[in-house]
Scaffold this motif. Sequence first.
Motif, mmCIF file in Angstrom:
data_model
loop_
_atom_site.group_PDB
_atom_site.id
_atom_site.type_symbol
_atom_site.label_atom_id
_atom_site.label_comp_id
_atom_site.label_asym_id
_atom_site.label_seq_id
_atom_site.Cartn_x
_atom_site.Cartn_y
_atom_site.Cartn_z
ATOM 1 N N ASP A 124 -1.382 2.346 -5.936
ATOM 2 C CA ASP A 124 -0.399 3.419 -6.097
ATOM 3 C C ASP A 124 -0.386 4.270 -4.828
ATOM 4 O O ASP A 124 -1.414 4.853 -4.467
ATOM 5 C CB ASP A 124 -0.761 4.273 -7.302
ATOM 6 N N PRO A 125 0.764 4.353 -4.128
ATOM 7 C CA PRO A 125 0.793 5.139 -2.882
ATOM 8 C C PRO A 125 0.585 6.633 -3.103
ATOM 9 O O PRO A 125 0.290 7.364 -2.163
ATOM 10 C CB PRO A 125 2.194 4.867 -2.328
ATOM 11 N N ARG A 126 0.713 7.084 -4.353
ATOM 12 C CA ARG A 126 0.583 8.512 -4.640
ATOM 13 C C ARG A 126 -0.853 8.950 -4.900
ATOM 14 O O ARG A 126 -1.172 10.133 -4.784
ATOM 15 C CB ARG A 126 1.440 8.876 -5.861
ATOM 16 N N SER A 127 -1.722 8.003 -5.281
ATOM 17 C CA SER A 127 -3.061 8.397 -5.693
ATOM 18 C C SER A 127 -4.075 7.306 -5.385
ATOM 19 O O SER A 127 -3.734 6.141 -5.172
ATOM 20 C CB SER A 127 -3.083 8.709 -7.189
ATOM 21 N N ILE A 128 -5.321 7.716 -5.366
ATOM 22 C CA ILE A 128 -6.457 6.806 -5.234
ATOM 23 C C ILE A 128 -7.160 6.784 -6.583
ATOM 24 O O ILE A 128 -7.604 7.822 -7.075
ATOM 25 C CB ILE A 128 -7.414 7.271 -4.127
ATOM 26 N N ARG A 129 -7.255 5.611 -7.176
ATOM 27 C CA ARG A 129 -7.782 5.487 -8.532
ATOM 28 C C ARG A 129 -9.244 5.036 -8.520
ATOM 29 O O ARG A 129 -9.691 4.344 -7.609
ATOM 30 C CB ARG A 129 -6.952 4.478 -9.326
ATOM 31 N N LYS A 130 -9.954 5.435 -9.557
ATOM 32 C CA LYS A 130 -11.324 4.972 -9.733
ATOM 33 C C LYS A 130 -11.308 3.534 -10.238
ATOM 34 O O LYS A 130 -10.592 3.213 -11.189
ATOM 35 C CB LYS A 130 -12.051 5.861 -10.741
ATOM 36 N N ALA A 131 -12.085 2.662 -9.609
ATOM 37 C CA ALA A 131 -12.133 1.269 -10.057
ATOM 38 C C ALA A 131 -12.680 1.165 -11.475
ATOM 39 O O ALA A 131 -12.275 0.298 -12.249
ATOM 40 C CB ALA A 131 -12.981 0.441 -9.094
ATOM 41 N N SER A 132 -13.597 2.056 -11.822
ATOM 42 C CA SER A 132 -14.204 2.019 -13.146
ATOM 43 C C SER A 132 -13.273 2.545 -14.229
ATOM 44 O O SER A 132 -13.464 2.270 -15.418
ATOM 45 C CB SER A 132 -15.495 2.845 -13.149
ATOM 46 N N ASP A 133 -12.257 3.312 -13.831
ATOM 47 C CA ASP A 133 -11.311 3.887 -14.785
ATOM 48 C C ASP A 133 -9.958 4.038 -14.093
ATOM 49 O O ASP A 133 -9.589 5.113 -13.655
ATOM 50 C CB ASP A 133 -11.810 5.242 -15.283
ATOM 51 N N ASN B 137 9.822 2.876 -16.079
ATOM 52 C CA ASN B 137 9.674 4.050 -15.210
ATOM 53 C C ASN B 137 10.989 4.515 -14.599
ATOM 54 O O ASN B 137 11.022 4.978 -13.456
ATOM 55 C CB ASN B 137 8.646 3.785 -14.102
ATOM 56 N N ARG B 138 12.048 4.450 -15.371
ATOM 57 C CA ARG B 138 13.342 4.971 -14.946
ATOM 58 C C ARG B 138 13.537 6.338 -15.595
ATOM 59 O O ARG B 138 13.576 6.448 -16.824
ATOM 60 C CB ARG B 138 14.455 4.016 -15.345
ATOM 61 N N TYR C 10 20.317 7.764 -3.079
ATOM 62 C CA TYR C 10 19.196 8.687 -2.898
ATOM 63 C C TYR C 10 18.436 8.923 -4.202
ATOM 64 O O TYR C 10 17.348 9.493 -4.190
ATOM 65 C CB TYR C 10 19.687 10.027 -2.325
ATOM 66 N N GLU C 11 18.991 8.479 -5.327
ATOM 67 C CA GLU C 11 18.298 8.558 -6.613
ATOM 68 C C GLU C 11 17.550 7.267 -6.921
ATOM 69 O O GLU C 11 16.525 7.285 -7.610
ATOM 70 C CB GLU C 11 19.302 8.832 -7.735
ATOM 71 N N VAL C 12 18.060 6.168 -6.398
ATOM 72 C CA VAL C 12 17.485 4.847 -6.684
ATOM 73 C C VAL C 12 16.375 4.499 -5.711
ATOM 74 O O VAL C 12 15.345 3.926 -6.087
ATOM 75 C CB VAL C 12 18.595 3.775 -6.649
ATOM 76 N N GLU C 13 16.565 4.870 -4.433
ATOM 77 C CA GLU C 13 15.600 4.524 -3.395
ATOM 78 C C GLU C 13 14.884 5.778 -2.913
ATOM 79 O O GLU C 13 15.512 6.802 -2.653
ATOM 80 C CB GLU C 13 16.306 3.856 -2.206
ATOM 81 N N GLY C 14 13.550 5.678 -2.802
ATOM 82 C CA GLY C 14 12.774 6.811 -2.326
ATOM 83 C C GLY C 14 11.300 6.552 -2.502
ATOM 84 O O GLY C 14 10.863 5.406 -2.724
ATOM 85 N N PHE C 15 10.507 7.626 -2.395
ATOM 86 C CA PHE C 15 9.059 7.472 -2.516
ATOM 87 C C PHE C 15 8.686 6.875 -3.870
ATOM 88 O O PHE C 15 7.785 6.054 -3.978
ATOM 89 C CB PHE C 15 8.386 8.837 -2.325
ATOM 90 N N PHE C 16 9.386 7.288 -4.921
ATOM 91 C CA PHE C 16 9.232 6.692 -6.255
ATOM 92 C C PHE C 16 10.633 6.610 -6.838
ATOM 93 O O PHE C 16 11.175 7.597 -7.323
ATOM 94 C CB PHE C 16 8.306 7.538 -7.126
#
Length: 353
Positions: free
Chosen positions: A87-96, A271-272, A303-309
């Motif tokens: 996920d480009p927005r966050s770094i996740r814990k491998a254990s969770d 995720n829409r 600009y609603e369809v394409e972007g960071f998310f």
Amino acid sequence: MNVYRYKENPLVTPTDVPPHRDDFEVIGAFNAGITEYNGEIIMLLRVAERPIHHEKNVVKAPVYNHETNTLDIIELETSNPDYRFEDPRSIRKASDPDSYAYLTSLSYLRIARSKDGHEFTIDDEPFIYPQDPLEVFGIEDPRITKIDDIYYIYYSAASSYGVGEALVSTKDFKSIERHGMIFAPENKDVCIFPEKINGKYFAMHRPVPKGGGMPEIWLAESDNLLYWGNHKHLLGLREGMWDNARIGGGAVPIKTEKGWLALYHGASTDNRYCMGAVLLDLEDPTTVIARSDKPLIQPEADYEVEGFFGDVIFSCGAIVKGDVVQMFYGAADTSMACAELSLQEILDSLTAV
């Protein structure tokens, strides 16, 4: 539903916002709280910045250090088996993997101003910056409720303890008074009604259950805006419809002759994110009168369809003038846009519950 998207859209983009730090880049200016003050439209932008870096196998995470009043930059190798980096927005814990260890950007709030709602100028400095230990990962998605001569600003505050909702207030958009966290983690998408109802303040909020339950909209009441209770479930997900995965409050509820009109966001399982509406009883906002079967507005423009998310329309504020609803919204977690809708058409589009 007739929807008029402003020809100037997107109104504010990341390139319009100078970074707060020279070694950071702005990747988002979106999900702004909206109000009017001194003849201007105030757009309280969520500005997301991240450290500039060129190392291919390194991810950096900014963390506010409330003890030193500085930012610490955490650097992690993408080969580190303790973390996940999909996920480009966050770094996740491998254990969770459902829990994040860090965010890859830091969000704060900055003011943009406009006389007409089409052209905005952006203040040079942040208006609200992380300060509290519960804000060390950033502050996000503000809403603004004006009660008498006070503007109450509340936003998602992120830290290792989770995401809760914090409250500040201002009379002049120059200085603020901090009131602390009013909804503990996990909770967000709070919308405070603009007046008392039968002697009580009311707020929509969205808990995020980790056990039973779903991310749905609840209603709480308060005597003083600081301490909230008597929580009641208000609005649920609907299988097979546009809001079947998660829902949450959007703009501050609008008082109409037919009831309180609340514009809310709904996400589908893919995720829409779209915007719909619900009508609540004027004297008892725990009573749902009618609701959108179909979105009022959904991602269609580039600009609603394409972007960071992508595929996201997410409104935190609207202004009503007569029959015109100016719905300002974050587009694709990147920019700000606005669309005009008819208040009467919104009310007529709702289906009785």
